[in-house]
Enzyme design. Sequence first.
Site, PDB file in Angstrom:
ATOM      1  N   ASP A  66       0.801  -1.236   0.075  1.00 58.61           N
ATOM      2  CA  ASP A  66       0.064  -0.044  -0.090  1.00 58.61           C
ATOM      3  C   ASP A  66       1.124   1.344   0.205  1.00 58.61           C
ATOM      4  O   ASP A  66       1.903   1.370   0.864  1.00 58.61           O
ATOM      5  CB  ASP A  66      -0.914  -0.166   1.164  1.00 58.61           C
ATOM      6  CG  ASP A  66      -2.143   0.947   1.143  1.00 58.61           C
ATOM      7  OD1 ASP A  66      -1.806   1.977   0.859  1.00 58.61           O
ATOM      8  OD2 ASP A  66      -3.056   0.593   1.356  1.00 58.61           O
TER       9      ASP A  66
ATOM     10  N   SER B 236      -7.268   3.861  -0.843  1.00 60.59           N
ATOM     11  CA  SER B 236      -7.088   2.386  -1.028  1.00 60.59           C
ATOM     12  C   SER B 236      -8.353   1.717  -1.415  1.00 60.59           C
ATOM     13  O   SER B 236      -8.270   0.275  -1.533  1.00 60.59           O
ATOM     14  CB  SER B 236      -6.354   1.988   0.091  1.00 60.59           C
ATOM     15  OG  SER B 236      -5.146   2.456   0.385  1.00 60.59           O
TER      16      SER B 236
ATOM     17  N   PHE C 163      -3.363  -9.815  15.092  1.00 63.08           N
ATOM     18  CA  PHE C 163      -2.308  -9.945  16.139  1.00 63.08           C
ATOM     19  C   PHE C 163      -2.248  -8.596  17.048  1.00 63.08           C
ATOM     20  O   PHE C 163      -1.348  -8.488  17.620  1.00 63.08           O
ATOM     21  CB  PHE C 163      -0.906 -10.136  15.105  1.00 63.08           C
ATOM     22  CG  PHE C 163      -1.218 -11.707  14.864  1.00 63.08           C
ATOM     23  CD1 PHE C 163      -0.799 -12.581  15.386  1.00 63.08           C
ATOM     24  CD2 PHE C 163      -1.401 -11.792  13.063  1.00 63.08           C
ATOM     25  CE1 PHE C 163      -0.759 -14.003  14.998  1.00 63.08           C
ATOM     26  CE2 PHE C 163      -1.259 -13.024  12.807  1.00 63.08           C
ATOM     27  CZ  PHE C 163      -1.032 -13.878  13.261  1.00 63.08           C
ATOM     28  N   GLU C 164      -3.191  -7.683  16.592  1.00 64.00           N
ATOM     29  CA  GLU C 164      -3.116  -6.347  17.246  1.00 64.00           C
ATOM     30  C   GLU C 164      -4.591  -5.994  17.354  1.00 64.00           C
ATOM     31  O   GLU C 164      -5.502  -6.353  16.447  1.00 64.00           O
ATOM     32  CB  GLU C 164      -2.403  -5.270  16.437  1.00 64.00           C
ATOM     33  CG  GLU C 164      -0.942  -5.233  16.671  1.00 64.00           C
ATOM     34  CD  GLU C 164      -0.446  -5.147  18.412  1.00 64.00           C
ATOM     35  OE1 GLU C 164      -1.133  -4.220  18.740  1.00 64.00           O
ATOM     36  OE2 GLU C 164       0.673  -5.565  18.467  1.00 64.00           O
TER      37      GLU C 164
ATOM     38  N   GLU D  42      -1.258  -7.897   1.644  1.00 66.64           N
ATOM     39  CA  GLU D  42      -0.982  -6.206   1.609  1.00 66.64           C
ATOM     40  C   GLU D  42      -0.060  -6.145   2.583  1.00 66.64           C
ATOM     41  O   GLU D  42      -0.039  -6.573   3.740  1.00 66.64           O
ATOM     42  CB  GLU D  42      -2.399  -5.612   1.989  1.00 66.64           C
ATOM     43  CG  GLU D  42      -1.851  -4.105   1.823  1.00 66.64           C
ATOM     44  CD  GLU D  42      -3.071  -3.487   2.622  1.00 66.64           C
ATOM     45  OE1 GLU D  42      -3.320  -2.461   2.226  1.00 66.64           O
ATOM     46  OE2 GLU D  42      -3.597  -3.793   3.657  1.00 66.64           O
TER      47      GLU D  42
ATOM     48  N   HIS E  39       2.597   8.275   5.370  1.00 66.40           N
ATOM     49  CA  HIS E  39       1.490   9.205   5.879  1.00 66.40           C
ATOM     50  C   HIS E  39       2.281   9.959   7.114  1.00 66.40           C
ATOM     51  O   HIS E  39       1.916  11.210   7.538  1.00 66.40           O
ATOM     52  CB  HIS E  39       0.166   8.686   6.337  1.00 66.40           C
ATOM     53  CG  HIS E  39      -0.876   8.446   5.549  1.00 66.40           C
ATOM     54  ND1 HIS E  39      -1.457   9.107   4.381  1.00 66.40           N
ATOM     55  CD2 HIS E  39      -1.450   7.176   4.850  1.00 66.40           C
ATOM     56  CE1 HIS E  39      -2.281   8.793   3.408  1.00 66.40           C
ATOM     57  NE2 HIS E  39      -2.129   7.511   3.966  1.00 66.40           N
TER      58      HIS E  39
ATOM     59  N   ASP F 276      -1.189   0.105  -4.587  1.00 67.34           N
ATOM     60  CA  ASP F 276      -2.436   0.641  -5.077  1.00 67.34           C
ATOM     61  C   ASP F 276      -2.289   2.288  -5.416  1.00 67.34           C
ATOM     62  O   ASP F 276      -3.173   2.633  -6.254  1.00 67.34           O
ATOM     63  CB  ASP F 276      -3.376   0.405  -3.716  1.00 67.34           C
ATOM     64  CG  ASP F 276      -2.930   0.804  -2.381  1.00 67.34           C
ATOM     65  OD1 ASP F 276      -1.796   1.384  -2.547  1.00 67.34           O
ATOM     66  OD2 ASP F 276      -3.593   0.767  -1.490  1.00 67.34           O
ATOM     67  N   HIS F 277      -1.366   2.932  -4.889  1.00 60.24           N
ATOM     68  CA  HIS F 277      -1.307   4.278  -5.246  1.00 60.24           C
ATOM     69  C   HIS F 277       0.181   4.784  -4.552  1.00 60.24           C
ATOM     70  O   HIS F 277       0.868   3.986  -3.880  1.00 60.24           O
ATOM     71  CB  HIS F 277      -2.345   5.252  -4.577  1.00 60.24           C
ATOM     72  CG  HIS F 277      -2.460   4.813  -3.239  1.00 60.24           C
ATOM     73  ND1 HIS F 277      -1.298   5.651  -2.260  1.00 60.24           N
ATOM     74  CD2 HIS F 277      -3.207   4.320  -2.258  1.00 60.24           C
ATOM     75  CE1 HIS F 277      -1.555   5.231  -0.836  1.00 60.24           C
ATOM     76  NE2 HIS F 277      -2.872   4.360  -0.733  1.00 60.24           N
TER      77      HIS F 277
ATOM     78  N   HIS G 208      -1.545  10.823  -0.083  1.00 56.02           N
ATOM     79  CA  HIS G 208      -1.452  10.116  -1.483  1.00 56.02           C
ATOM     80  C   HIS G 208      -1.110  11.088  -2.374  1.00 56.02           C
ATOM     81  O   HIS G 208      -1.218  12.028  -2.190  1.00 56.02           O
ATOM     82  CB  HIS G 208      -2.560   9.246  -1.878  1.00 56.02           C
ATOM     83  CG  HIS G 208      -2.965   8.371  -0.664  1.00 56.02           C
ATOM     84  ND1 HIS G 208      -4.046   7.539  -0.671  1.00 56.02           N
ATOM     85  CD2 HIS G 208      -2.413   8.033   0.601  1.00 56.02           C
ATOM     86  CE1 HIS G 208      -4.363   6.795   0.186  1.00 56.02           C
ATOM     87  NE2 HIS G 208      -3.099   6.898   1.003  1.00 56.02           N
TER      88      HIS G 208
HETATM   89 ZN   LIG Z   1      -2.848   6.140   2.765  1.00 58.71          ZN
END
Ligand SMILES: [Zn+2]
Length: 497
Positions: A59, A109, A279-280, A319, A328, A365-366, A460
């Site tokens: 991603d 996404s 797991f989280e 992913e 980000h 994806d971007h 993005h």
């Molecule tokens: Zn994002």
Amino acid sequence: MKISGLAIVAAMTATGAAAQDIAQANSDWFVAGQATLEERLALQPNTNRARNVILLNADGNGVNTNYAIRLFAGQQAGGLGDDHVLPYETFPHMALVKTYTVNGQTPDSAPTASAMVTGVKSKNTMINVDGSVNVGDCAALPGNELTTLAQIADGMGKSVGVISTARITHATPAASYAVTVHRNWENDSALPEGCDTQKDIAAQLFDAMSNGLIDLAMGGGRNNFLPTGFVDDEGKEGRRTDGRNLIAEIEALGGQYVWNDEGFDALATGGNGPILGLFEASHMMYEFDRTGEPSLAEMTAAAIERLSANEEGYFLSIEAGRVDHANHGGNLHRVLTDGVAFAEAVQMAMDMTDASETLIIVTADHEHAITFNGYCGRGSDITGLCMKINNNGVEHTGEANLAADGKPYTVAGYLNGAGSVLTAQAGGEYFGSRPSVTNEEAMDPDYLQQALVPMSSETHAGSDVAVYAHGPFAHLIGGTIEQNVIFHVMHHAMTTE
Ligand SMILES: [Zn+2]
């Protein structure tokens, strides 16, 4: 008669000089170029039917982010970085992908994952919903749900798995099993009052596991599966307000549930029941911080082991969700360590499968608003300062380039984000002078690369991403394509007679 060197070159050009007669024919670059040419001349299309399809999506790993990962991986291995080859960069076929959506020059996404698994573009924020529907419009949903590659694979008797280092209810993994007019409806408390045409995303994963669509799901996002007032194994409270404990419900179906690396290591991947790994409470940890939970490559191995027991084959969506999150955050170091973990997952998928029957698609994806300064000498650390080019050698001079403000600058930066050099002043204005930074400071794992436009979360970008393909019908990946074409190639490879 005296013949000049120029005349000889002219004569050779007229007849077409053989490669071995060209002056630089013994150069390492030339020899390597010839070897690549030979490999490409020998390429034969693989037109086998794909028993298995693995879609690996990092991603937010556009061409720029991937460039940084390549240099980082190469520099970690002790080289200068530029000449490093990531596992998927050995694939013979690739294309550039246009990632815009029905209404977004810059995508998120949800529609990008949808494009890859349904074959059509749609609106930002929605998952597997026709682009004619408005965002959040529950009433308009019936009749506008899109069929997914996971459903088609399931209909062919294949197994389906989904893995993400983000919450398993996050946009990209959700595209393997959910339909929603809003990507944020991850648990029932987020679903608006009166919306009765769809369930929340976690409840849809439960349904997909109970009806046999999804055989394995691993990632984060445990709190979307547990009720409020219920405290999980790591002391975090659930978020569901309908009182459902979806984990207990999946266990009641005969499914295996694991939440840490001990449970993960003890998983029985030979069985038939569904496997759920959460797991989280929210996203899994960044690779740099990871402790007590499996890596993306380890989850990939477990999934392939489990799914390949099916004679009919499988569709597996993987992913690396947090390359995006670290971008980000403007924190390049964690982007790169998660990017390397993604590359290791691709290598694992390559090692555990046979290219004669398994199509592997690697993409993003971007892209993000990440960019690079110049002119940096070879070997400048990708997270560090842009060092001067050495006119008398290969590796940089060790002296940083200076900007017009007299200060050094890093190789990589962001056009916007939390690392903005502008800071808020009283009255809402932003001012700033760019702080100076040393190579050591820039290479600190917690450093936020300098950015221009101030934003709490870097954005993005709409620029192209690459798609790499290996296995049956990989040769159909080529040129500059729309993102939804990726579905059509996977679908053709899986269903061709
Ligand atoms: Zn994002």
